[in-house]
Write an enzyme that holds these catalytic residues in place. Structure first.
Site, short mmCIF file in Angstrom:
data_model
loop_
_atom_site.label_atom_id
_atom_site.label_comp_id
_atom_site.label_asym_id
_atom_site.label_seq_id
_atom_site.Cartn_x
_atom_site.Cartn_y
_atom_site.Cartn_z
N LYS A 180 0.83 -1.21 0.00
CA LYS A 180 0.00 0.00 0.00
C LYS A 180 0.87 1.27 0.00
CE LYS A 180 -3.88 -2.20 -0.31
NZ LYS A 180 -4.05 -3.37 0.44
C1 LIG Z 1 -5.40 -4.23 0.67
C2 LIG Z 1 -6.86 -4.09 0.64
C3 LIG Z 1 -7.67 -4.53 1.69
C4 LIG Z 1 -7.17 -5.36 2.84
O1 LIG Z 1 -6.14 -4.83 3.58
P1 LIG Z 1 -5.10 -5.82 4.32
O2 LIG Z 1 -4.37 -4.88 5.23
O3 LIG Z 1 -4.22 -6.40 3.27
O4 LIG Z 1 -5.88 -6.85 5.06
C5 LIG Z 1 -9.03 -4.28 1.63
N1 LIG Z 1 -9.58 -3.66 0.59
C6 LIG Z 1 -8.83 -3.23 -0.47
C7 LIG Z 1 -9.52 -2.52 -1.58
C8 LIG Z 1 -7.46 -3.46 -0.48
O5 LIG Z 1 -6.74 -3.07 -1.54
#
Ligand SMILES: *Cc1c(COP(=O)(O)O)cnc(C)c1O
Length: 365
Positions: A180
């Site tokens: 992210k």
């Molecule tokens: C990455 C992501 C998540 C989940 O986050 P994690 O920290 O990996 O559990 C949820 N929704 C979207 C759209 C994502 O890209």
């Protein structure tokens, strides 16, 4: 990494705070709170998925309830609906932001009510960092009195009408997974304007332990709290968030320039100045004429050791959700068919960028 992450981790080691709570967790929460503004409270958790799960619990979603979810997203948006024994109802995207379509959302709500069940919540996503149509969605949410869970996992640093993504829903979630815009190695947060939401989220995330000298539980809990080590990374990352947003936006400008002379490709960009995307990932749509195609480009780049990826495969097309209802047409399906995510990292150097440019120009020549 920005540079200060290690010193915050060392603070935790020096004070022997290695637990799933501690000064880094509090400080990290404070810095997100300050960044987002708008009077929000923040609970740092072990993942964005955990935050979505707790958001559903806080909104009272339980067995056999229905929850509306944007179909065009990553599976983590929808999976927690199943954790609660509830049923996802998927809704198509609209072409401007690629996010949940207000028109089909309304149709879905009306039809579910007609069939006997009012959906308990709406999960809307700012995909690739692009804000969803918040005004239209909030109006529908108010009209039917159904809360919105704002999945802002990909959109920290984006804004809609100058309001920060992460503050636009009834409950919002962030992710700090490794891929992210900023990361704690793995982590997430639940964001809400209601202090009781934070309190309850932290309570549930630390095994729902009642006030007592012994271990007593009147509710099922989870082990979802962020550790003090991860939060140390997060504190350092908050200091470079704006830099990361600028770098990702610079990659997006690079692609806009590059493709301005290639008629068969459209670069995904903000529909108007109400929207400010962090451009977490830059994406394109390839118009399949002249013998060129999305898949052709992807495979060609692969031969040059340049990784690109198709856009998210919509949830209503996923085998695991094949029985879930879907409202919409073929917007998300076409995005999946013709769309490609291009290298977008904050750490791409001039050499890599010129390799990408050469590869793309060669393919379209
Ligand atoms: C990455 C992501 C998540 C989940 O986050 P994690 O920290 O990996 O559990 C949820 N929704 C979207 C759209 C994502 O890209």
């Amino acid at each position: 990494m920005g540079g200060n992450e290690l010193s915050y981790i060392n603070e935790a080691f020096d004070a022997n705070w290695i637990a799933p709570l501690g000064p880094n967790v509090n400080n990290f929460e404070e810095s997100i709170k300050t960044y987002l503004g708008n009077g929000v409270e923040v609970a740092a958790l072990s993942s964005g998925t955990a935050a979505l799960h707790l958001a559903l619990i806080l909104l009272g979603v339980s067995k056999d309830d229905e929850v509306i979810c944007q179909s065009f997203t990553f599976a983590a948006s929808a999976n927690p609906i199943i954790y609660q024994g509830a049923t996802p109802v998927f809704v198509d995207s609209e072409p401007d932001t690629w996010n949940i379509c207000p028109k089909h959302l309304k149709l879905a709500i009306e039809d579910r009510i007609k069939k006997g069940k009012k959906p308990k919540a709406i999960i809307a996503v700012h995909l690739y960092g692009m804000p969803y149509k918040a005004d239209a969605l909030n109006e529908i949410s108010k009209e039917y009195n159904i809360p919105i869970i704002e999945d802002s996992a990909e959109a920290l640093g984006s804004t809609y009408k100058n309001k920060n993504c992460g503050t636009l829903g009834d409950i919002s979630i962030l992710s700090f997974n490794g891929n992210k815009i900023i990361t704690t190695s793995g982590g997430g947060a639940l964001v809400s304007k209601l202090p009781v939401h934070k309190e309850k989220a932290v309570f549930l995330a630390t095994q729902a332990r009642d006030q007592a000298p012994h271990y007593q539980h009147t509710q099922i809990g989870y082990n979802y709290r962020m550790s003090n080590i991860s939060a140390g990374i997060g504190r350092g990352q908050m200091e470079v968030l704006d830099d990361h947003v600028n770098l990702r936006r610079r990659m997006n400008s690079f692609y806009k320039d590059l493709f301005s002379s290639i008629d068969d490709v459209t670069v995904f960009e903000e529909p108007n100045s109400d929207y400010y995307s962090n451009h977490w990932l830059s994406a394109i749509i390839v118009n399949e004429t002249n013998g060129k195609s999305r898949e052709g480009l992807r495979v060609y780049l692969e031969t040059l050791n340049i990784e690109s990826r198709p856009l998210w495969k919509p949830m209503h097309m996923q085998p695991v959700f094949s029985n879930a209802p879907f409202y919409g047409t073929n917007v998300a399906e076409n995005l999946f068919k013709y769309g490609l995510c291009l290298p977008s990292g904050s750490n791409l150097g001039e050499h890599e960028i010129s390799r990408i440019k050469e590869g793309i120009l060669n393919y379209f020549q």
